[in-house]
Design an enzyme around this catalytic site. Structure first.
Site, PDB file in Angstrom:
ATOM      1  N   LYS A 110     -17.014  63.643 -40.489  1.00 10.85           N
ATOM      2  CA  LYS A 110     -18.095  62.668 -40.466  1.00 10.85           C
ATOM      3  C   LYS A 110     -19.215  62.986 -39.352  1.00 10.85           C
ATOM      4  CE  LYS A 110     -16.134  60.436 -43.717  1.00 10.85           C
ATOM      5  NZ  LYS A 110     -15.077  60.809 -44.121  1.00 10.85           N
TER       6      LYS A 110
HETATM    7  C1  LIG Z   1     -14.048  60.917 -45.166  1.00  6.40           C
HETATM    8  C2  LIG Z   1     -12.906  61.701 -45.254  1.00  6.40           C
HETATM    9  C3  LIG Z   1     -12.595  62.337 -46.190  1.00  6.40           C
HETATM   10  C4  LIG Z   1     -13.285  62.245 -47.774  1.00  6.40           C
HETATM   11  O1  LIG Z   1     -14.222  62.609 -47.754  1.00  6.40           O
HETATM   12  P1  LIG Z   1     -15.328  62.492 -48.791  1.00  6.40           P
HETATM   13  O2  LIG Z   1     -16.651  63.037 -48.417  1.00  6.40           O
HETATM   14  O3  LIG Z   1     -15.405  60.770 -48.725  1.00  6.40           O
HETATM   15  O4  LIG Z   1     -14.827  62.804 -50.080  1.00  6.40           O
HETATM   16  C5  LIG Z   1     -11.368  63.104 -46.181  1.00  6.40           C
HETATM   17  N1  LIG Z   1     -10.663  63.381 -45.013  1.00  6.40           N
HETATM   18  C6  LIG Z   1     -11.060  62.619 -43.993  1.00  6.40           C
HETATM   19  C7  LIG Z   1     -10.239  62.860 -42.719  1.00  6.40           C
HETATM   20  C8  LIG Z   1     -12.501  61.799 -44.025  1.00  6.40           C
HETATM   21  O5  LIG Z   1     -12.643  61.271 -42.852  1.00  6.40           O
END
Ligand SMILES: *Cc1c(COP(=O)(O)O)cnc(C)c1O
Length: 493
Positions: A110
């Site tokens: 993120k």
């Molecule tokens: C947010 C997240 C996901 C999922 O990603 P999306 O974009 O919501 O599909 C997978 N793994 C981790 C560690 C995340 O933080």
């Protein structure tokens, strides 16, 4: 002319406006309608660093940012705060590579988007000259929350609220959020799951009473979730840099197609891959990996999106414990040839009937996705297996991806070069990772970091190490019905 358009109506905005808005007023999501017009020249980008690739991709979308503005955003986002100066390094093994997209400040992918979104937003606000206070509402399944706090914390003119599900995140994730020191932050635990938090946030956006109160007080709401198009676009970049690294390492030739495996929850990451393919990246398959909450596996395989018969299952990959995947709406928009009436109808079906069906649209168009899932047991076994075979420690989300890649190979015999997106550092989920590798844990709490250190040989990221000494600042727990009042109280007191 290039525009961003709501998935649910004819509302269009310029990039800066769309980023400030976050979510469209009709509750639709902003999407670029001009993907077909963009074609990235890969050859030109060989040997370029992350920031240069980012510039060349983002300028196609954020056309109302000047070059100077865009470089300002990129250079401030991808700087020394990253734990790896390549930003997204690639760990290459014989038959598989891992693109580690988690080397930012909060140890999950993120950070890629949330370290640049605040710069997009402040740049955009400056050009509107509106002089409003922006309030960012964030629902998190664990990782977005801290990444948004790290990005927006103490940014002048912006406040940030984060809602996360009580008992729905890992111990490290929770501490990262509840120890947040920024004065403009409001961190709240909700008695509910991620979908409750996300739905609650969307309802606040829709609420006419709250909109009125806020506009009277010169406050504008926005979002740091991947419903904000400014979250999605920066994620296209690492698909390109990863591809280029494979070319530079002679694993593939320029033009060869590759597969990406994407551990998926809200469908943001994998949608960025879909957009990457649309603007010229040679992708064979996007492999959509789910955990026990496998609504997307069933959807991509059957065309039926159905949450009627499902309860959220708590897993060891909590950031993927999601049933209402927001960004599927953007895929529907694309699959339906930008038919916003159709998308609105499907989204209404989901709200009122808890399901919809697009069998025909999918069978006509969709040959890029493969989808499967991993159970909690599969996930644990896979962490152990990768550790034994590659001497490489992966987190539970990445392990879900690895397991689904094995399913894919068994089902298809495809030998195409494949990259797994490694979405979080194992240090965010030490308990599950140690249990998987050693059978059980010897320590508890934050000491688990030390125990994991003995297995990884990789330094404990300093931001996590510092959690040991930080006091908890946010302890409020609310019911999901109280999200709106909690926000108005916080802002208006
Ligand atoms: C947010 C997240 C996901 C999922 O990603 P999306 O974009 O919501 O599909 C997978 N793994 C981790 C560690 C995340 O933080």
């Amino acid at each position: 002319m290039r525009k961003f358009k709501s998935t649910r109506s004819d509302l269009t905005l310029n990039p800066k406006e769309a980023i400030i808005a976050g979510l469209a007023e009709d509750n639709g999501l902003f999407v670029p309608t001009f993907l077909d017009e963009v074609n990235i020249d890969l050859e030109k980008l060989i040997g370029c660093n992350y920031s240069t690739v980012a510039f060349n991709i983002l300028k196609e979308f954020l056309y109302d940012f000047t070059e100077e503005e865009l470089y300002h955003c990129i250079n401030n986002a991808y700087d020394q705060k990253w734990h790896n100066d390549e930003i997204v390094p690639l760990s290459i093994y014989n038959n598989i590579s891992f693109a580690e997209i988690y080397h930012g400040k909060t140890q999950a992918f993120k950070d890629i988007a949330l370290s640049i979104l605040p710069y997009f937003m402040t740049t955009a606000i400056q050009s509107t000259k509106e002089n409003k206070e922006i309030v960012i509402l964030t629902a998190t399944s664990g990782d977005t929350g801290k990444a948004a706090l790290a990005g927006f914390g103490d940014v002048p003119g912006i406040s940030i609220a984060v809602f996360f599900p009580l008992d729905g995140v890992s111990a490290v994730q929770e501490l990262q959020m509840t120890t947040e020191e920024a004065k403009n932050s409001h961190v709240i635990k909700v008695k509910g799951n991620f979908d409750d938090c996300q739905t609650g946030v969307k309802q606040i956006f829709k609420d006419s009473e709250i909109r009125e109160i806020f506009s009277d007080n010169n406050i504008k709401l926005s979002s740091a979730n991947s419903i904000n198009i400014g979250r999605l676009l920066p994620q296209i970049v690492y698909y390109f840099t990863t591809y280029l690294k494979l070319v530079e390492n002679k694993k593939i030739e320029l033009g060869d197609k590759i597969n990406f495996v994407v551990p998926t929850g809200n469908f943001g990451n994998i949608l960025a891959g879909y957009y990457a393919q649309k603007i010229g990246l040679p992708i064979n398959k996007l492999i959509c990996a789910s955990n026990d909450n496998k609504v997307l596996t069933d959807f991509l395989n059957t065309g039926h999106y159905d949450i009627k018969q499902r309860e959220m299952i708590k897993t060891i990959s909590p950031s993927m414990d999601i049933l209402i995947s927001s960004n599927v709406e953007r895929l529907l928009f694309d699959l339906s040839n930008q038919d916003s009436e159709k998308v609105k109808q499907l989204m209404d079906n989901l709200t009122f009937d808890k399901k919809y069906e697009i069998t025909e649209l999918l069978s006509n168009k969709n040959d890029i996705f493969y989808a499967n899932f991993a159970t909690v047991d599969d996930t644990l076994t896979t962490i152990k297996k990768v550790y034994d075979e590659l001497n490489y420690v992966i987190d539970p989300h990445t392990a879900v991806g690895y397991k689904v890649y094995e399913d894919y190979k068994n089902d298809t015999n495809d030998k195409t070069e494949t990259v797994i997106l490694s979405t979080a550092s194992p240090y965010k989920f030490p308990e599950s990772v140690i249990k998987a590798i050693k059978g059980d844990v010897n320590s508890g709490g934050i000491d688990l970091l030390d125990e994991l250190y003995e297995l990884t040989n990789n330094e404990i990221p300093k931001e996590l190490n510092e959690l040991r000494d930080k006091p908890v600042k946010h302890e409020t727990i609310i019911r999901k019905e109280e999200m709106k009042s909690s926000i108005s109280k916080w802002l208006l007191e």
